[in-house]
Design a protein around this motif. Structure first.
Motif: not given
Length: 228
Positions: A163-164, A170, A172, A176-177, A180, A221
């Motif tokens: 994801s990162l 960016r 996160y 959000e993590l 995701r 990030r």
């Protein structure tokens, strides 16, 4: 067809989980013994471990610690211990998810499916490299390499790292993590993201903190840029 090993000393719960998992299409092995579970795992008999930490012969945390030293099998923990510190301890030892008793067997099945889906990764024709080739994330092989060495990561750690890496630099948020990686909301789970990041950094060694950077008050990030 994936095989799930259910390790639970209460027969009624063990049988209930077996029925629901078999209806969902899984092959299911069951035992009430931690020692037998370790032997089955050493023989690679299961794709996922559904583990009650309150076993009569071996504490579930000892099994998690043993798995962390040997083969990497995804683990969903079942426990009557509802304290947040107990959850974080289990996650730091390598558990991928946590379900507290009493639980919905349908929810357990959904979480098993989510963990196994994450562990498969997403096929891709090429691997992505970062930091001048030092980090390689290969989706097709579901493999992470750092300076040529394979880094064994859990499905949750894989989800956080990829994801990162989707947009290096960016930031996160923990929320959000969670969404995701999990694909669903988990009350209180944002606090456990830190535990997974801690484990991931430890596996990455000295470069862990610069590779997975903390942005205070916001989230995390990837600190290395993607190679062109």
């Amino acid at each position: 067809m994936s095989t799930v090993l259910v390790v639970e000393d209460e027969r009624d719960i063990r049988d209930l989980l077996r029925r629901y998992l078999e209806r969902a299409g899984f092959t299911v092995l069951t035992t009430g013994s931690g020692a037998e579970a370790l032997e089955l795992l050493r023989r690679d008999a299961a794709d996922l471990l559904l583990l009650d930490v309150g076993l009569p012969d071996i504490d579930g945390t000892e099994i998690l610690a043993e798995l962390g030293r040997t083969a990497r099998t995804p683990v969903l923990v079942l426990t009557a211990r509802n304290d947040v510190s107990d959850r974080i301890n289990g996650l730091e030892l390598g558990a991928d998810d946590y379900v507290t008793k009493p639980f919905s067997p349908r929810e357990v099945v959904l979480r098993v499916q989510a963990i196994l889906q994450r562990s498969k990764g997403t096929p891709d024709d090429s691997a992505a490299t970062f930091g001048g080739g030092r980090l390689c994330i290969d989706d097709s092989l579901h493999r992470v390499l750092l300076s040529g060495e394979v880094i064994d990561v859990t499905p949750t750690e894989w989800g956080i790292l990829t994801s990162l890496a989707a947009v290096p630099g960016r930031v996160y948020s923990r929320y959000e993590l969670v969404n995701r990686v999990r694909g669903y909301e988990f009350e209180g789970y944002e606090r456990t993201v830190d535990s997974h990041v801690k484990n991931l950094r430890r596996k990455l060694g000295p470069v862990g903190p610069e590779l997975v950077e903390t942005v205070v008050g916001v989230g995390y990030r990837l600190g290395w840029s993607r190679d062109t």
